[in-house]
Each structure stands twice: as C-alpha cells, then as structure tokens.
Design a protein around this motif. Sequence first.
Motif, PDB file in Angstrom:
ATOM      1  N   GLU A  86       0.834  -1.203   0.000  1.00 44.97           N
ATOM      2  CA  GLU A  86       0.000   0.000   0.000  1.00 44.97           C
ATOM      3  C   GLU A  86       0.867   1.251   0.000  1.00 44.97           C
ATOM      4  O   GLU A  86       0.519   2.258  -0.635  1.00 44.97           O
ATOM      5  CB  GLU A  86      -0.918  -0.007   1.226  1.00 44.97           C
ATOM      6  N   MET A  87       1.975   1.202   0.696  1.00 47.34           N
ATOM      7  CA  MET A  87       2.881   2.342   0.708  1.00 47.34           C
ATOM      8  C   MET A  87       3.482   2.582  -0.665  1.00 47.34           C
ATOM      9  O   MET A  87       3.609   3.730  -1.123  1.00 47.34           O
ATOM     10  CB  MET A  87       3.984   2.103   1.739  1.00 47.34           C
ATOM     11  N   LEU A  88       3.851   1.502  -1.375  1.00 45.43           N
ATOM     12  CA  LEU A  88       4.442   1.629  -2.709  1.00 45.43           C
ATOM     13  C   LEU A  88       3.478   2.252  -3.719  1.00 45.43           C
ATOM     14  O   LEU A  88       3.906   2.888  -4.687  1.00 45.43           O
ATOM     15  CB  LEU A  88       4.901   0.261  -3.211  1.00 45.43           C
ATOM     16  N   LYS A  89       2.204   2.054  -3.478  1.00 48.06           N
ATOM     17  CA  LYS A  89       1.217   2.622  -4.409  1.00 48.06           C
ATOM     18  C   LYS A  89       1.179   4.143  -4.335  1.00 48.06           C
ATOM     19  O   LYS A  89       0.749   4.803  -5.290  1.00 48.06           O
ATOM     20  CB  LYS A  89      -0.171   2.060  -4.102  1.00 48.06           C
ATOM     21  N   ASN A  90       1.639   4.712  -3.227  1.00 44.66           N
ATOM     22  CA  ASN A  90       1.570   6.158  -3.043  1.00 44.66           C
ATOM     23  C   ASN A  90       2.947   6.815  -2.971  1.00 44.66           C
ATOM     24  O   ASN A  90       3.075   8.005  -3.255  1.00 44.66           O
ATOM     25  CB  ASN A  90       0.803   6.478  -1.751  1.00 44.66           C
ATOM     26  N   ALA A 118       2.940  -7.807  -5.839  1.00 47.59           N
ATOM     27  CA  ALA A 118       2.740  -7.829  -7.290  1.00 47.59           C
ATOM     28  C   ALA A 118       1.732  -6.776  -7.711  1.00 47.59           C
ATOM     29  O   ALA A 118       1.909  -6.087  -8.739  1.00 47.59           O
ATOM     30  CB  ALA A 118       2.276  -9.215  -7.720  1.00 47.59           C
ATOM     31  N   GLY A 119       0.661  -6.629  -6.921  1.00 50.24           N
ATOM     32  CA  GLY A 119      -0.327  -5.596  -7.230  1.00 50.24           C
ATOM     33  C   GLY A 119       0.265  -4.203  -7.148  1.00 50.24           C
ATOM     34  O   GLY A 119      -0.102  -3.310  -7.931  1.00 50.24           O
ATOM     35  N   ALA A 120       1.193  -3.997  -6.196  1.00 57.73           N
ATOM     36  CA  ALA A 120       1.821  -2.684  -6.072  1.00 57.73           C
ATOM     37  C   ALA A 120       2.730  -2.383  -7.249  1.00 57.73           C
ATOM     38  O   ALA A 120       2.856  -1.216  -7.668  1.00 57.73           O
ATOM     39  CB  ALA A 120       2.611  -2.616  -4.774  1.00 57.73           C
ATOM     40  N   LEU A 121       3.378  -3.409  -7.808  1.00 61.90           N
ATOM     41  CA  LEU A 121       4.276  -3.200  -8.946  1.00 61.90           C
ATOM     42  C   LEU A 121       3.531  -2.672 -10.171  1.00 61.90           C
ATOM     43  O   LEU A 121       4.108  -1.977 -11.014  1.00 61.90           O
ATOM     44  CB  LEU A 121       4.989  -4.506  -9.304  1.00 61.90           C
ATOM     45  N   VAL A 122       2.268  -3.005 -10.271  1.00 59.59           N
ATOM     46  CA  VAL A 122       1.472  -2.534 -11.412  1.00 59.59           C
ATOM     47  C   VAL A 122       1.276  -1.026 -11.336  1.00 59.59           C
ATOM     48  O   VAL A 122       1.318  -0.327 -12.359  1.00 59.59           O
ATOM     49  CB  VAL A 122       0.107  -3.254 -11.462  1.00 59.59           C
ATOM     50  N   GLU A 123       1.086  -0.504 -10.119  1.00 53.07           N
ATOM     51  CA  GLU A 123       0.788   0.915  -9.948  1.00 53.07           C
ATOM     52  C   GLU A 123       2.043   1.753  -9.718  1.00 53.07           C
ATOM     53  O   GLU A 123       2.037   2.955  -9.999  1.00 53.07           O
ATOM     54  CB  GLU A 123      -0.172   1.106  -8.775  1.00 53.07           C
ATOM     55  N   ASN A 124       3.110   1.152  -9.178  1.00 52.64           N
ATOM     56  CA  ASN A 124       4.314   1.915  -8.872  1.00 52.64           C
ATOM     57  C   ASN A 124       5.206   2.009 -10.102  1.00 52.64           C
ATOM     58  O   ASN A 124       5.505   1.002 -10.754  1.00 52.64           O
ATOM     59  CB  ASN A 124       5.078   1.249  -7.723  1.00 52.64           C
ATOM     60  N   ASN A 125       5.677   3.201 -10.406  1.00 55.11           N
ATOM     61  CA  ASN A 125       6.529   3.420 -11.577  1.00 55.11           C
ATOM     62  C   ASN A 125       7.891   3.981 -11.211  1.00 55.11           C
ATOM     63  O   ASN A 125       8.598   4.523 -12.067  1.00 55.11           O
ATOM     64  CB  ASN A 125       5.826   4.372 -12.560  1.00 55.11           C
TER      65      ASN A 125
END
Length: 617
Positions: free
Chosen positions: A283-287, A310-317
Amino acid sequence: MGSASAISLCSHPKILLRSLTNKQRLQSQCQSQGSGSAWLGYRTQVVFLPPILPRRRRCLVVKAASAAEGGPRRPASARRVYRESQSASSLPVAPVKQLASFVVPAASFFAVTFVLWKLVEKILVPKRQRTSSVENKTPAEGMKWSFAAGSNLLTGFGAKIERESKLKLNDFAKELRSFRSVDLSGRNFGDEGLFFLSESLGYNQTAEEVSFAANGITGTGIKAFDGVLQANIMLKTLNLSGNPIGDEGIKCLCDILVNNNGIQKLQLNSTDLGDEGAKAIAEMLKNNSSLRALELNNNMIDYSGFTSLAGALVENNTIRNIHLNGNYGGALGANALAKGLEGNKSLRELHLHGNSIGDEGVAALMSGLSLHKGKLTLLDIGNNSFSAKGAFHVGGYVKKTKSLLWLNVYMNDIGDEGAENIADALKQNRTITTIDLGGNNIHAKGVTAIAEALKDNSVITFLELGYNPMGPDGVKALSEVLKFHGNIETLKLGWCQIGAKGAEFLADMLKYNTTIRVLDLRANGLRNEGASCLARSLKVVNEALSSLDLGFNEIRDDGAFAIAQALKANEDVTITSLNLASNFLTKFGQIVMSYATRGAGCTQGQTCAQGHAVPAA
C-alpha cells in the motif's frame, strides 16, 4: 522445691528486654528488691534474673518484649516456663542475713552478668552491616541502563538512563549531524535509544545514509520516526535490518513513509516481516514516489504477501530494485509476481534467491518477464529447486531479452540437459556479461556445450561453474575453447574434481589465453603434480593473469617450491595475488612462497602460503 531464699545465677532466668518509663523502672526496682530478685539496668532496658529454680530445669529462654505484648502466639513450652517462673517469683523472701550468706561473690556475679548480656545482645540486637548495605545503597547501584536488546524499555527515559550510556548516545547523535554516511549497526541501544537519536535525524542536514541494523528495535521504537521522516529530505538510505520489528512495526513505518520524499533505499532484511507487513509495504508503494530500492530478504513472506507486492508493482513506476531472497513465495508467489511484472515499467533488478519456486514457478516467471515492459538488467533465481524443465524456460527468456546483464541460476539441478538449453540461448544473447551456473550437477557434456557457446559469445566476462562434477574431460573441453576464443576475465572452477590431469589442460590454456585475470581452482585435488603443471605455464609470459586461488588442494612443499621457482624465473609475471591457504605446507614452504611472491611483485598484505600476509621487505 528447694529453698527460695538463695539466688543462683545458674537457675532458670526470665530475661525481658523492653523500654520502661521512669515510674515503671522504679516499680520494677522495688519489686525485684522486695522479692529477692537481682536486676541490672542498662540504659532503658531491664534484665530480670528471677530466683533460683531446681537444677534439673537448667536452660536459657530468651524472649522479646514484643512477643509478650500482642506478638505471635507462643508455643506450649514457652507458656509452661512462664508459669513456673511466675510461681517461683511468688515465694517468700528470706531474711537479709540468710540471703547474703548464699550470694555468689560480687566479682563472679558481674562477670557472669556481662557474659549473659553479650549473649542476649548478639541474639536480639539487629546487625548493622546487613541494614546499612540496603539503606546506604548509592543511586549508581539502582536501575541501570543497558544496551542489550529488549532490556532498556524503561519508563521515564530521560531520568533513568545511566550517565555513561547517555554520553554514548550523545556521541551517536553527533555522528548523525556530522557525517554523510553513519553506521550505528550492532550497538543494541534498543527502542529508547532510537527515541533519543531520532531527534538528531529530525534536524539532520548532513546524513544521507544511516544504518540502525541489529539494535534490538521493536515495533514500539519505530514510532520514534513519526514526524521525523516526514520532514527529513536529506536521508536517502535507511537500514533497519536485523531488528525484530514485526508486522505492526512495519505498518507504522509504512504510514510514516507514505509522505516521505527523501528515502530512496529501504533495507528491512530479517525483521520478522510476514504477509501483513508485506501488504502494508504494498500500500505504501502505491503512493510513495521516491523509493528506488527495497530489500525484504530473509523474512516470512508467503504467497499472500507476494500477491500484494505484485499488485503494487502494477501501480508503482519508480521502484528499481526489489529483493525477496529467502522468503516463502513458492510457485504460487512466483506466478502472482509474474502478473505484476507484466504491467511494470520501472523494475531493473529482481532478486528471488531461495524461494523454492520450482519448475512451475520458473515457467510462470519467465512468461511474465517476457512481457515485462521495462528493462530488467539483473535476475537472481538461484537455489529455487528447478530442473532442466525450468532451465528450458530460462533459456527461452535469455534468447528474447535485450537488457539482461546478470543471470544467477546458482544451486539448482538443471544438469547437462539444462546446461545445453542455456548454452544454446547464450549463442544468440549479446547482453549478458555475468552468468552463474555453479552447483547445478553439470558434467563434462554440459560444460562442453557451454564452451561451444563461448566460441560465438564474446560478451560474457564472468563465468561461474564451481561445484559441478565436470572432471578432467569437462576442463579439457573448456580449455580448448578458451585458448583462443571468448572474452572471459573471471573463471571460477572450484570444487569441480579436476585433479592433476585437469591442471595440465588449464596450464596449457594459460600459455595462450590473454583475457583471464582471475582464476579460482580451489578444492580440486591438484596436489604437487597439478601445482607443478601450473608452475610450468607461469614461466611463460602471461600479461593477463593477476589472481590465482589454489586453496584446499593438498599441495605440499614440493608443489609450492615449483610455483616459487616459476615466479622467480619470470620477471614479467603479473600475478599480484596467490592463495595457497589450507594446503599441507610446512614452515619451509611458507617461507619459500613468501619470498617468491614478494619478488614476483606481490605487495605486503596479500595472501600466500597458508594464507599469511606477505612479510615486508
């Protein structure tokens, strides 16, 4: 009973010690004089010596006044003695002349009385030494501050911390304000120490890299970062590895880092992190948009935690490196991670060493990486229990990738078939420079396939083939190619069962090869014969080889002497590091090698002989 008109100091006395008023003391004096008893007053305490009793009852009964005045209930024997003493005191009083004729001489009376009083004082009066050790205890002997993990959770931190320990923490705080890189690992200052030091981080304008690893910090201590890391933009690397932070502590840390724009590398290795903590990190990686490298090695992250990441990798760039070595991802975790990699564009390094993903997990992971839109440069899938089937999928990815530079397949079981699959892929790949195939049960057949790939591949500069039973035949095939082909600079062949015969092939190769700088031949059973073969090649001019490792090879003084002669004979030799540690050299062999390596250009501090430093000239 006998006559009561005489007083015997050996009779059964009742000794009573208590404080009396002047009136009571006067009454007691009169009563004792009137009843024929003798008394002795010492300050405010009175000792009564009642009249004589029969000789058969001779004993000493000592009572404290408190026992007679509402103290604990006395035993039956004490009550019996009390009644007898009372009855004895009520006997008629003898005339004065008769009394005087039976009194013991005054000197004896006072001597015996003094002894009795000292005995009573020893029994009843409390010892001063025992009470003073408690009453006079200095503050330094009280609560102590400890740097041991978990032993410094004190209330009122500022008041109870020991002065010496506080001075140490002050020194640590000064370091945080003075140096760009500060390593405070292994100091065991615990949670309270972190609270003390966090203030320095809050005002930090210098430190960019800080390590608080292995300090006994728990989830409670992580709260010290609240309000500190949000405002700190100088700190770039934070290492909290080796602390029992746990999931709750990780959740607290993630809440703090959501709004942090400075930290780029976060190390949380071995922090008792599980799936719940992994979810909080996801959740932290998403923001968070500043974090570049995340290390979560040697924790307890399972399939569920892998899915969250894995879900965070989709949103984190922005994340570049993620380390998940030594967790429990398994095939399902690898499959979930593969799905996340398909939509990620930023990841450059993926470390999955020791997750037991197996053939199925490798197949899913390679499929996801093939669809990865970013440019992965490092892939570590060592120690993951896959076989030739998994190596087949690895080979397929190696053929397609245009960015991979570093591939680790160490300690699996791909065998000769898997080695052939990867060798075939290496013929087409032109990006991989470092490849580790050690510990994969590769024999001569598989090594031959890899050697053939090196004929067409001049990109690979680092090749690890250690812990593979290739034997002399495998070394022969590799040596024939490396004489004039390839661009290998570091070749590692430790624990490969080469023997003296294999050393002959390597020695012949070294006469012609111009690229190999580092050669590792540890634990190959070379013995004196193999050492002599290598010595003959060292006499020939070799402008590349600078480091040779011959440890654990059962080499004795003769072999060491041959190498020493070769180094002395060749003035143009470029070897600057020669390791002969853990062989069978005597003092003679060690001295010979020391002087030979010094003369060959080795500098002081480099290893030789039994691993000792080369002595100064």
